[in-house]
Design an enzyme around this catalytic site. Structure first.
Site, PDB file in Angstrom:
ATOM      1  N   ASN A 195       0.808  -1.229   0.000  1.00 40.43           N
ATOM      2  CA  ASN A 195       0.000   0.000   0.000  1.00 40.43           C
ATOM      3  C   ASN A 195       0.841   1.279   0.000  1.00 40.43           C
ATOM      4  O   ASN A 195       0.429   2.295  -0.546  1.00 40.43           O
ATOM      5  CB  ASN A 195      -0.995  -0.007   1.169  1.00 40.43           C
ATOM      6  CG  ASN A 195      -0.347  -0.216   2.519  1.00 40.43           C
ATOM      7  OD1 ASN A 195       0.818  -0.595   2.618  1.00 40.43           O
ATOM      8  ND2 ASN A 195      -1.106   0.021   3.574  1.00 40.43           N
TER       9      ASN A 195
ATOM     10  N   LYS B  98      12.772  -6.560   1.065  1.00 38.05           N
ATOM     11  CA  LYS B  98      11.918  -7.294   0.122  1.00 38.05           C
ATOM     12  C   LYS B  98      10.576  -6.574   0.009  1.00 38.05           C
ATOM     13  O   LYS B  98       9.785  -6.576   0.951  1.00 38.05           O
ATOM     14  CB  LYS B  98      11.679  -8.741   0.575  1.00 38.05           C
ATOM     15  CG  LYS B  98      10.942  -9.574  -0.486  1.00 38.05           C
ATOM     16  CD  LYS B  98      10.419 -10.883   0.047  1.00 38.05           C
ATOM     17  CE  LYS B  98       9.094 -10.737   0.725  1.00 38.05           C
ATOM     18  NZ  LYS B  98       7.981 -10.322  -0.201  1.00 38.05           N
TER      19      LYS B  98
ATOM     20  N   GLY C 268       2.602  -5.750   7.312  1.00 39.33           N
ATOM     21  CA  GLY C 268       1.683  -6.586   6.541  1.00 39.33           C
ATOM     22  C   GLY C 268       0.598  -7.184   7.418  1.00 39.33           C
ATOM     23  O   GLY C 268       0.216  -6.608   8.434  1.00 39.33           O
ATOM     24  N   SER C 269       0.133  -8.351   7.031  1.00 44.10           N
ATOM     25  CA  SER C 269      -1.029  -8.958   7.684  1.00 44.10           C
ATOM     26  C   SER C 269      -0.640  -9.675   8.970  1.00 44.10           C
ATOM     27  O   SER C 269       0.519 -10.067   9.168  1.00 44.10           O
ATOM     28  CB  SER C 269      -1.693  -9.958   6.732  1.00 44.10           C
ATOM     29  OG  SER C 269      -0.868 -11.099   6.569  1.00 44.10           O
ATOM     30  N   VAL C 270      -1.639  -9.881   9.839  1.00 44.68           N
ATOM     31  CA  VAL C 270      -1.420 -10.595  11.100  1.00 44.68           C
ATOM     32  C   VAL C 270      -0.952 -12.036  10.865  1.00 44.68           C
ATOM     33  O   VAL C 270       0.019 -12.470  11.483  1.00 44.68           O
ATOM     34  CB  VAL C 270      -2.691 -10.561  11.980  1.00 44.68           C
ATOM     35  CG1 VAL C 270      -2.543 -11.478  13.192  1.00 44.68           C
ATOM     36  CG2 VAL C 270      -2.981  -9.137  12.426  1.00 44.68           C
TER      37      VAL C 270
ATOM     38  N   THR D  49       0.734 -13.404   8.430  1.00 46.51           N
ATOM     39  CA  THR D  49       2.137 -13.420   7.993  1.00 46.51           C
ATOM     40  C   THR D  49       3.050 -12.964   9.121  1.00 46.51           C
ATOM     41  O   THR D  49       4.151 -13.494   9.299  1.00 46.51           O
ATOM     42  CB  THR D  49       2.330 -12.531   6.755  1.00 46.51           C
ATOM     43  OG1 THR D  49       1.402 -12.928   5.742  1.00 46.51           O
ATOM     44  CG2 THR D  49       3.737 -12.652   6.204  1.00 46.51           C
TER      45      THR D  49
ATOM     46  N   GLU E 171       4.449  -4.449  12.202  1.00 45.10           N
ATOM     47  CA  GLU E 171       3.410  -3.435  11.999  1.00 45.10           C
ATOM     48  C   GLU E 171       2.321  -4.125  11.203  1.00 45.10           C
ATOM     49  O   GLU E 171       2.442  -4.301   9.996  1.00 45.10           O
ATOM     50  CB  GLU E 171       4.008  -2.221  11.270  1.00 45.10           C
ATOM     51  CG  GLU E 171       3.212  -0.944  11.471  1.00 45.10           C
ATOM     52  CD  GLU E 171       2.025  -0.857  10.541  1.00 45.10           C
ATOM     53  OE1 GLU E 171       0.918  -1.280  10.969  1.00 45.10           O
ATOM     54  OE2 GLU E 171       2.183  -0.383   9.412  1.00 45.10           O
TER      55      GLU E 171
ATOM     56  N   CYS F 178      -3.578   0.327   6.847  1.00 47.48           N
ATOM     57  CA  CYS F 178      -3.708  -0.518   8.034  1.00 47.48           C
ATOM     58  C   CYS F 178      -4.298   0.214   9.229  1.00 47.48           C
ATOM     59  O   CYS F 178      -4.984  -0.392  10.054  1.00 47.48           O
ATOM     60  CB  CYS F 178      -2.345  -1.098   8.406  1.00 47.48           C
ATOM     61  SG  CYS F 178      -1.057   0.155   8.560  1.00 47.48           S
TER      62      CYS F 178
ATOM     63  N   GLU G  20     -10.735  -6.878   9.315  1.00 50.47           N
ATOM     64  CA  GLU G  20     -10.113  -5.845   8.484  1.00 50.47           C
ATOM     65  C   GLU G  20     -10.440  -6.093   7.013  1.00 50.47           C
ATOM     66  O   GLU G  20     -10.084  -7.133   6.458  1.00 50.47           O
ATOM     67  CB  GLU G  20      -8.587  -5.840   8.688  1.00 50.47           C
ATOM     68  CG  GLU G  20      -7.898  -4.733   7.925  1.00 50.47           C
ATOM     69  CD  GLU G  20      -6.411  -4.653   8.217  1.00 50.47           C
ATOM     70  OE1 GLU G  20      -5.873  -3.537   8.238  1.00 50.47           O
ATOM     71  OE2 GLU G  20      -5.781  -5.716   8.412  1.00 50.47           O
TER      72      GLU G  20
END
Length: 458
Positions: free
Chosen positions: A121, A144, A196-198, A200, A218, A252, A355
């Site tokens: 994002n 990355k 990123g996502s929870v 991951t 985060e 986020c 989310e």
């Protein structure tokens, strides 16, 4: 929907080459003074500032957000580098006087090769948020980017090289989950910072634990935005739009649970719907566009699925939520949708609990301060929260009660680089930006100096 470039995923061999290259550069960079590192970071900031338009255009093509927003992202990026350039020369330990003329001191030392794993994002901005404090502290970084937005971070690597960092100090590897796993498991990686996502984030934490590597996470959010009846209404409406529709809602810390005091529910909702329907959607490279395309087809389908489920659970679509096809034929396969406002929402609905990460606002009425604080905190997330009220005592009282790492009073989604950013609970831990980030990219060494003879107990 068109292919704009092809990149090879980095395998174990390429990841190792990147880490070894960064490790060699670290030996040079970590020996420079803070002031020497500062000058290089300032030069990188200058290049970004001068190439603002070119980089913003690249980011818009990379991500789909409006050029108007992309310019803001690039400005925040060079400001971040300038901020940490300013701190680099001031990084220091302490001197502690001990009995008998002895003393101790602490040294703030870099960690080594740090890994940054970015989200799609804010590709360029996140890379700057992670690399600026890391490099200021004397570390090297292997970064990355998301495989959905691989392009603009490569430009950042080129800019760092132009600015004078040692070759390999900031390396970019491309790829998805497998590439990330190689980075997390690499024995020469000292720290991992992930956005990123929870799910991951949980996997990264598990992998880092095997090497006892520190992590900054985060992660996601389902943040509350609380609108009291004594707010400045137009300002609160502006805040709600900022809290939900920036970057097509793919943010986020968005305040997607909009709690509105019942006595102004109708007037607030009416104004939000009116303003939402006026948002200009389309070609993100046009100056007057305020909402571009979502990141990809699977994500667009996922967001649409949330809206469908919300309707099935009793929510009312007050506006938007449907697919949008721009008039321009070259955009007909783009991933566009109209921003959506949902009414008649309740706390137990999926659209209120999970989310969505798209342009979907859920409006929920409340009656008392105590009630809304309890409902606002009733979530596994804790990234952000906002309050709109003219009563400044109430504002401070409510944000003190919110279990969230980033709180806003009479504004929303403002992220000055001087202020720490990060979450509570499942939204992660560690902080980016501000002086706080220095703690997460350095380590303390304690030195105890004896000025007399050692007194032995043996």
């Amino acid at each position: 929907g068109r292919v704009i470039g092809k990149l090879l995923c980095s395998g174990e061999k390429e990841v190792d080459l990147a880490v070894q290259s960064a490790k060699a550069a670290f030996k040079i960079w970590s020996q420079l003074s803070g002031m020497e590192r500062s000058r290089v970071l300032l030069e990188a900031a200058r290049i970004i500032r001068e190439q603002r338009e070119e980089i913003a255009t690249l980011e818009t093509i990379n991500n789909g957000k409006s050029i108007f927003e992309a310019r803001v992202d690039i400005d925040i990026s060079w400001q971040c580098l300038e901020y940490y350039a300013g701190l680099a020369g001031s990084l220091a330990g302490e001197h502690i006087q001990l009995p008998g003329g002895s003393f101790g001191y602490t040294r703030r030392e870099p960690l080594g090769v740090c890994v940054g794993i970015g989200a799609w994002n804010y590709p360029f901005q996140i890379a700057c948020w992670k690399s600026a404090p890391a490099l200021a502290c004397g570390n090297a970084m292997v970064f990355k980017p998301s495989p959905f937005t691989p392009i603009s971070v490569v430009r950042l690597a080129e800019i760092f090289t132009e600015a004078g960092v040692p070759k390999g100090l900031f390396n970019v590897v491309q790829g998805g989950a497998a590439t990330g796993q190689f980075l997390c498991h690499h024995p020469d990686v000292a720290k991992i910072s992930f956005t990123g996502s929870v799910p991951t984030g949980i996997k990264i934490m598990e992998m880092a634990a095997k090497g006892i590597k520190p992590v900054t996470l985060e992660l996601g959010g389902k943040s509350p935005l609380i609108i009291f009846s004594d707010c400045a209404l137009e300002n609160a409406v502006n805040g709600a739009l900022m809290a939900n529709f920036l970057t097509q809602g793919e943010v986020c810390c968005n305040g997607t649970r909009v709690f509105v005091e019942r006595k102004i529910l109708d007037v607030f909702t009416k104004e939000v719907v009116k303003r939402t329907q006026k948002i200009k959607i389309g070609d993100p490279l046009l100056e007057d566009t305020r909402m571009g395309a979502l990141i990809n087809r699977p994500h667009l389908d996922r967001v649409q699925g949330f809206i469908k489920q919300a309707k099935e659970q009793g929510a009312e679509v007050l506006c938007g939520g449907d697919l949008y096809v721009p008039d321009d034929p070259k955009l007909k396969n783009g991933y566009y949708m109209r921003p959506c406002v949902l009414g008649n929402c309740t706390d137990d609905m999926t659209c209120v609990k999970e989310e969505i990460f798209g342009p979907v606002m859920s409006i929920l009425p409340f009656d008392t301060e105590e009630e809304v604080v309890e409902r606002a905190n009733n979530t596994k997330f804790g990234l952000a929260g906002g309050v709109f009220t003219r009563d400044i005592q109430k504002a401070h009282r409510v944000v003190a009660a919110l279990k969230a790492g980033m709180c806003f009073i009479n504004n929303y989604n403002i992220s000055p680089v001087e202020l720490p950013f990060g979450g509570y609970k499942a939204s992660g831990f560690g902080r980016e930006n501000g002086r706080a980030a220095i703690e997460y990219y350095s380590q303390l060494k304690t030195v105890c100096v004896e000025m007399g003879d050692v007194e032995s107990v043996f």
